[in-house]
Motif scaffolding. Structure first.
Motif, PDB file in Angstrom:
ATOM      1  N   THR A  93      63.590  50.727  60.523  1.00 27.94           N
ATOM      2  CA  THR A  93      64.270  52.012  60.601  1.00 27.94           C
ATOM      3  C   THR A  93      65.735  51.687  60.346  1.00 27.94           C
ATOM      4  O   THR A  93      66.327  50.853  61.047  1.00 27.94           O
ATOM      5  CB  THR A  93      64.104  52.675  61.985  1.00 27.94           C
ATOM      6  OG1 THR A  93      62.709  52.880  62.224  1.00 27.94           O
ATOM      7  CG2 THR A  93      64.835  54.017  62.031  1.00 27.94           C
ATOM      8  N   LEU A  94      66.292  52.304  59.332  1.00 29.59           N
ATOM      9  CA  LEU A  94      67.644  51.963  58.914  1.00 29.59           C
ATOM     10  C   LEU A  94      68.693  52.766  59.678  1.00 29.59           C
ATOM     11  O   LEU A  94      68.419  53.866  60.169  1.00 29.59           O
ATOM     12  CB  LEU A  94      67.780  52.197  57.412  1.00 29.59           C
ATOM     13  CG  LEU A  94      66.767  51.431  56.549  1.00 29.59           C
ATOM     14  CD1 LEU A  94      66.920  51.797  55.091  1.00 29.59           C
ATOM     15  CD2 LEU A  94      66.896  49.926  56.757  1.00 29.59           C
ATOM     16  N   VAL A  95      69.888  52.201  59.751  1.00 31.59           N
ATOM     17  CA  VAL A  95      71.027  52.885  60.349  1.00 31.59           C
ATOM     18  C   VAL A  95      71.277  54.157  59.551  1.00 31.59           C
ATOM     19  O   VAL A  95      71.237  54.145  58.304  1.00 31.59           O
ATOM     20  CB  VAL A  95      72.271  51.963  60.332  1.00 31.59           C
ATOM     21  CG1 VAL A  95      73.522  52.716  60.746  1.00 31.59           C
ATOM     22  CG2 VAL A  95      72.033  50.733  61.203  1.00 31.59           C
ATOM     23  N   VAL A 146      68.762  49.837  50.267  1.00 29.16           N
ATOM     24  CA  VAL A 146      67.805  49.724  49.162  1.00 29.16           C
ATOM     25  C   VAL A 146      68.446  49.009  47.963  1.00 29.16           C
ATOM     26  O   VAL A 146      67.815  48.161  47.327  1.00 29.16           O
ATOM     27  CB  VAL A 146      67.249  51.113  48.773  1.00 29.16           C
ATOM     28  CG1 VAL A 146      66.469  51.061  47.476  1.00 29.16           C
ATOM     29  CG2 VAL A 146      66.376  51.661  49.909  1.00 29.16           C
ATOM     30  N   SER A 147      69.680  49.312  47.692  1.00 30.94           N
ATOM     31  CA  SER A 147      70.388  48.652  46.593  1.00 30.94           C
ATOM     32  C   SER A 147      70.537  47.155  46.874  1.00 30.94           C
ATOM     33  O   SER A 147      70.260  46.316  46.002  1.00 30.94           O
ATOM     34  CB  SER A 147      71.754  49.302  46.398  1.00 30.94           C
ATOM     35  OG  SER A 147      72.474  48.645  45.384  1.00 30.94           O
ATOM     36  N   GLY A 158      60.096  52.804  50.386  1.00 33.16           N
ATOM     37  CA  GLY A 158      61.106  53.450  51.202  1.00 33.16           C
ATOM     38  C   GLY A 158      60.741  54.891  51.484  1.00 33.16           C
ATOM     39  O   GLY A 158      60.093  55.545  50.664  1.00 33.16           O
ATOM     40  N   LEU A 159      61.149  55.354  52.642  1.00 31.04           N
ATOM     41  CA  LEU A 159      60.964  56.753  53.033  1.00 31.04           C
ATOM     42  C   LEU A 159      62.348  57.314  53.338  1.00 31.04           C
ATOM     43  O   LEU A 159      62.854  57.182  54.456  1.00 31.04           O
ATOM     44  CB  LEU A 159      60.073  56.861  54.280  1.00 31.04           C
ATOM     45  CG  LEU A 159      58.639  56.385  54.120  1.00 31.04           C
ATOM     46  CD1 LEU A 159      58.501  54.926  54.521  1.00 31.04           C
ATOM     47  CD2 LEU A 159      57.741  57.238  54.963  1.00 31.04           C
ATOM     48  N   ARG A 160      62.982  57.855  52.316  1.00 25.94           N
ATOM     49  CA  ARG A 160      64.353  58.333  52.451  1.00 25.94           C
ATOM     50  C   ARG A 160      64.516  59.354  53.582  1.00 25.94           C
ATOM     51  O   ARG A 160      65.472  59.303  54.343  1.00 25.94           O
ATOM     52  CB  ARG A 160      64.828  58.949  51.136  1.00 25.94           C
ATOM     53  CG  ARG A 160      66.252  59.483  51.180  1.00 25.94           C
ATOM     54  CD  ARG A 160      66.647  60.183  49.889  1.00 25.94           C
ATOM     55  NE  ARG A 160      66.545  59.303  48.743  1.00 25.94           N
ATOM     56  CZ  ARG A 160      67.461  58.388  48.391  1.00 25.94           C
ATOM     57  NH1 ARG A 160      68.527  58.230  49.122  1.00 25.94           N
ATOM     58  NH2 ARG A 160      67.283  57.644  47.331  1.00 25.94           N
ATOM     59  N   GLU A 161      63.563  60.294  53.687  1.00 24.15           N
ATOM     60  CA  GLU A 161      63.682  61.387  54.664  1.00 24.15           C
ATOM     61  C   GLU A 161      63.793  60.885  56.100  1.00 24.15           C
ATOM     62  O   GLU A 161      64.418  61.529  56.941  1.00 24.15           O
ATOM     63  CB  GLU A 161      62.491  62.350  54.554  1.00 24.15           C
ATOM     64  CG  GLU A 161      62.339  63.031  53.213  1.00 24.15           C
ATOM     65  CD  GLU A 161      61.694  62.135  52.148  1.00 24.15           C
ATOM     66  OE1 GLU A 161      61.015  61.132  52.499  1.00 24.15           O
ATOM     67  OE2 GLU A 161      61.896  62.414  50.961  1.00 24.15           O
ATOM     68  N   THR A 162      63.183  59.748  56.390  1.00 23.57           N
ATOM     69  CA  THR A 162      63.199  59.213  57.757  1.00 23.57           C
ATOM     70  C   THR A 162      63.963  57.889  57.851  1.00 23.57           C
ATOM     71  O   THR A 162      63.925  57.231  58.890  1.00 23.57           O
ATOM     72  CB  THR A 162      61.762  59.013  58.277  1.00 23.57           C
ATOM     73  OG1 THR A 162      61.053  58.170  57.361  1.00 23.57           O
ATOM     74  CG2 THR A 162      61.049  60.348  58.411  1.00 23.57           C
TER      75      THR A 162
END
Length: 102
Positions: A10-12, A20-21, A43-47
């Motif tokens: 879970t990303l900051v 991701v980059s 990746g799940l951008r929304e979460t």
């Protein structure tokens, strides 16, 4: 035989694109060079989640020995140099492959 490690992050908040980059620039270089194979990455951008799996030939003990060398490597140090903490939570476990040889 290969051992697979599933890595769930879970990303900051606000760091998804930067993470991701960075991951896309570094992990496909440093992990394979250290003897690992990247099985997948999603990746799940929304979460703000990132899920990937890395594998190595051999059993868990062999994986952990290889990882110990990787963690102390100059290549890994270079990849992480100056990078802020972008992972808020992580869950890392060894998993079984129910479709080996696909």
């Amino acid at each position: 035989m290969k051992t697979i490690q599933l890595r769930r992050y879970t990303l900051v908040e606000g760091e998804y694109d930067a993470f991701v980059s960075w991951w896309g620039e570094w992990m496909p270089k440093v992990r394979p060079a250290a003897g690992f194979a990247i099985e997948f990455a999603y990746g799940l951008r929304e979460t703000s989640e990132f899920v990937w799996a890395v594998s190595a030939e051999g059993d868990e003990a062999a994986f952990l020995a290889l990882e110990k060398v990787y963690m102390a490597s100059d290549a890994r140090a270079e990849a992480f140099a100056g990078v802020p903490q972008r992972v808020a939570e992580h869950n890392i476990r060894f998993v079984q492959d129910f479709f080996p040889g696909r």
